[in-house]
Design an enzyme around this catalytic site. Structure first.
Site, PDB file in Angstrom:
ATOM      1  CB  CYS A 224      -0.917  -0.016   1.226  1.00 18.36           C
ATOM      2  SG  CYS A 224      -2.011   1.412   1.259  1.00 18.36           S
TER       3      CYS A 224
ATOM      4  CG  HIS B 190       1.742  -2.752  -8.195  1.00 18.04           C
ATOM      5  ND1 HIS B 190       1.034  -1.740  -7.598  1.00 18.04           N
ATOM      6  CD2 HIS B 190       1.885  -2.378  -9.492  1.00 18.04           C
ATOM      7  CE1 HIS B 190       0.777  -0.790  -8.487  1.00 18.04           C
ATOM      8  NE2 HIS B 190       1.293  -1.154  -9.639  1.00 18.04           N
TER       9      HIS B 190
ATOM     10  N   GLY C 119      -6.180  -5.576 -11.594  1.00 16.63           N
ATOM     11  CA  GLY C 119      -6.952  -4.659 -10.759  1.00 16.63           C
ATOM     12  C   GLY C 119      -7.785  -3.749 -11.631  1.00 16.63           C
ATOM     13  NE  ARG C 120      -4.655   0.736 -11.654  1.00 16.24           N
ATOM     14  CZ  ARG C 120      -3.559   1.377 -12.059  1.00 16.24           C
ATOM     15  NH1 ARG C 120      -3.585   2.688 -12.139  1.00 16.24           N
ATOM     16  NH2 ARG C 120      -2.460   0.713 -12.358  1.00 16.24           N
TER      17      ARG C 120
HETATM   18  C1  LIG Z   1      -8.424   2.608  -5.011  1.00 17.20           C
HETATM   19  C2  LIG Z   1      -7.451   1.474  -4.841  1.00 17.20           C
HETATM   20  C3  LIG Z   1      -7.549   0.675  -3.710  1.00 17.20           C
HETATM   21  C4  LIG Z   1      -6.652  -0.387  -3.518  1.00 17.20           C
HETATM   22  N1  LIG Z   1      -6.767  -1.189  -2.416  1.00 17.20           N
HETATM   23  C5  LIG Z   1      -5.872  -2.206  -2.217  1.00 17.20           C
HETATM   24  C6  LIG Z   1      -5.970  -3.094  -1.091  1.00 17.20           C
HETATM   25  O1  LIG Z   1      -6.884  -3.034  -0.270  1.00 17.20           O
HETATM   26  N2  LIG Z   1      -5.000  -4.041  -0.963  1.00 17.20           N
HETATM   27  C7  LIG Z   1      -3.973  -4.181  -1.870  1.00 17.20           C
HETATM   28  O2  LIG Z   1      -3.129  -5.060  -1.727  1.00 17.20           O
HETATM   29  N3  LIG Z   1      -3.900  -3.392  -2.956  1.00 17.20           N
HETATM   30  C8  LIG Z   1      -4.821  -2.428  -3.154  1.00 17.20           C
HETATM   31  N4  LIG Z   1      -4.739  -1.663  -4.281  1.00 17.20           N
HETATM   32  C9  LIG Z   1      -3.714  -1.991  -5.301  1.00 17.20           C
HETATM   33  C10 LIG Z   1      -4.261  -3.000  -6.317  1.00 17.20           C
HETATM   34  O3  LIG Z   1      -4.582  -4.225  -5.684  1.00 17.20           O
HETATM   35  C11 LIG Z   1      -3.231  -3.293  -7.438  1.00 17.20           C
HETATM   36  O4  LIG Z   1      -2.061  -3.800  -6.855  1.00 17.20           O
HETATM   37  C12 LIG Z   1      -2.892  -2.033  -8.222  1.00 17.20           C
HETATM   38  O5  LIG Z   1      -4.065  -1.355  -8.624  1.00 17.20           O
HETATM   39  C13 LIG Z   1      -2.036  -2.384  -9.458  1.00 17.20           C
HETATM   40  O6  LIG Z   1      -2.700  -3.292 -10.285  1.00 17.20           O
HETATM   41  P1  LIG Z   1      -3.503  -2.810 -11.612  1.00 17.20           P
HETATM   42  O7  LIG Z   1      -2.541  -1.991 -12.427  1.00 17.20           O
HETATM   43  O8  LIG Z   1      -3.917  -4.084 -12.275  1.00 17.20           O
HETATM   44  O9  LIG Z   1      -4.658  -1.960 -11.135  1.00 17.20           O
HETATM   45  C14 LIG Z   1      -5.633  -0.623  -4.493  1.00 17.20           C
HETATM   46  C15 LIG Z   1      -5.569   0.170  -5.635  1.00 17.20           C
HETATM   47  C16 LIG Z   1      -6.466   1.200  -5.827  1.00 17.20           C
HETATM   48  C17 LIG Z   1      -6.374   2.026  -7.089  1.00 17.20           C
END
Ligand SMILES: Cc1cc2nc3c(=O)[nH]c(=O)nc-3n(C[C@H](O)[C@H](O)[C@H](O)COP(=O)(O)O)c2cc1C
EC number: 1.3.1.-
Length: 320
Positions: free
Chosen positions: A95, A162, A218-219
């Site tokens: 985080c 990540h 994720g996104r």
């Molecule tokens: C609004 C938001 C909330 C998130 N909450 C968490 C969380 O609770 N735990 C966690 O490990 N990662 C959290 N993440 C990170 C995502 O799990 C992920 O690692 C990150 O978005 C990168 O992956 P992506 O590019 O596929 O989105 C959060 C990301 C965003 C944007």
């Protein structure tokens, strides 16, 4: 190959995960948003509501996640969660938010491998398997390399990386060279995470790292819920997509209508939902702008239904 849904705090809650699996599929395991441990000698059950068995579809795999920098607290929470029937607990050391990192939690612990060791010495004694979700480092990827040396000493179930530093937050691009260096130094099974927004992104990353068998979205999955099943080779007819999205939307809307107090909270929550989805439904940003202006549920539903009732609104590629 396995696909995992990333935890997104405030979005990928039980209702979201249940509907996602019923309507879109393609996901092998859903990581739940973090539960932050607190300095207490008993776990408040309210904190565990999202992962309670009765709130989650039985046929989907949920992995609870803990945010902590204290082994005793981690174990206290994990023991309770393991008693609920979970055998894998994910530790969030990724985080990036300053409120969290300032307290040496999330990616704020990455510069302190001794703290990581201290936590794992206590936490690994439980009747569950720990997996780790980390970034490349807080400031730089040398930190991640040192962390992996520590992680290699413990019997973990896997490490999700990540491919950004905490300092980057969500900006800039993923650093695949540093990901490769850290993944190669790690003896645990690796999951790649970061910026898979399209099938081509998946193809590019999986081709570059043929030894990686696990990918976390994720996104990319939130903005295009059809992406995981497309990666798995399942095509959903274009004309069915908007009606599936409508069912998804209506399920989420009715959940929040019943649980949030007042239209303002409800509209704010649904704006978050559209901020993700609008990358595929909103060419010029006008629809999102209209949704952002809504402060009561009648106006909101009129705007949302205008988008959801038109099958031509959906674009498989991101349009913004
Ligand atoms: C609004 C938001 C909330 C998130 N909450 C968490 C969380 O609770 N735990 C966690 O490990 N990662 C959290 N993440 C990170 C995502 O799990 C992920 O690692 C990150 O978005 C990168 O992956 P992506 O590019 O596929 O989105 C959060 C990301 C965003 C944007």
């Amino acid at each position: 190959m396995n696909l995992f849904l990333a935890p997104i705090q405030g979005m990928t809650i039980a209702c979201y995960r249940n509907l996602f699996s019923e309507l879109f599929g393609g996901i092998d395991a859903y990581y739940a948003p973090f539960i932050a441990t607190a300095d207490m000698d008993k776990v408040n059950p309210v904190l565990l509501k999202d992962i309670m068995v009765e709130n989650n579809n039985k046929d989907i795999k949920i992995i609870p996640q803990i945010l902590s920098n204290n082994g005793t607290e981690f174990k206290l929470f994990s023991d309770v969660i393991a008693d609920m029937g979970y055998n894998e607990i994910n530790w969030n050391i990724g985080c990036p938010f300053p409120m969290v990192t300032r307290k040496k939690r999330g990616s704020g612990i990455l510069p302190y491998p001794d703290m990581i060791k201290k936590l794992l010495d206590i936490a690994c004694a439980g009747k569950y398997t720990i997996t780790v979700k980390m970034r490349l480092g807080l400031e730089n990827s040398e930190e991640g390399m040192r962390v992996v040396e520590v992680l290699n000493e413990y019997p973990l179930g896997g490490v999700i990386i990540h491919a950004r530093t905490g300092k980057q937050m969500y900006t800039g691009s993923v650093d695949l060279d540093s990901f490769e260096a850290i993944a190669s130094a790690c003896k645990h099974e690796i999951t790649y995470n970061g910026d898979i927004f399209t099938y081509d992104d998946y193809l590019r990353i999986s081709t570059r790292f043929p030894y990686i068998k696990n990918f976390m979205l994720g996104r990319g999955a939130l903005s295009n819920p059809f992406l995981p099943s497309a990666i798995k080779g399942k095509t959903i007819p274009h004309e069915d997509k908007m009606s599936l999205l409508k069912e998804f939307h209506d399920g989420i809307f009715s959940y929040y209508k019943n649980t949030l107090s007042g239209d303002k909270h409800l509209c704010d929550k649904m704006k978050e939902f559209w901020r993700q989805l609008s990358a595929h439904t909103d060419k010029d940003g006008k629809l999102l702008k209209r949704i952002k202006k809504c402060h009561n549920s009648n106006d909101y539903l009129e705007a949302a239904n205008q988008i959801l009732s038109s099958s031509s609104m959906w674009s498989d590629s991101p349009i913004r």
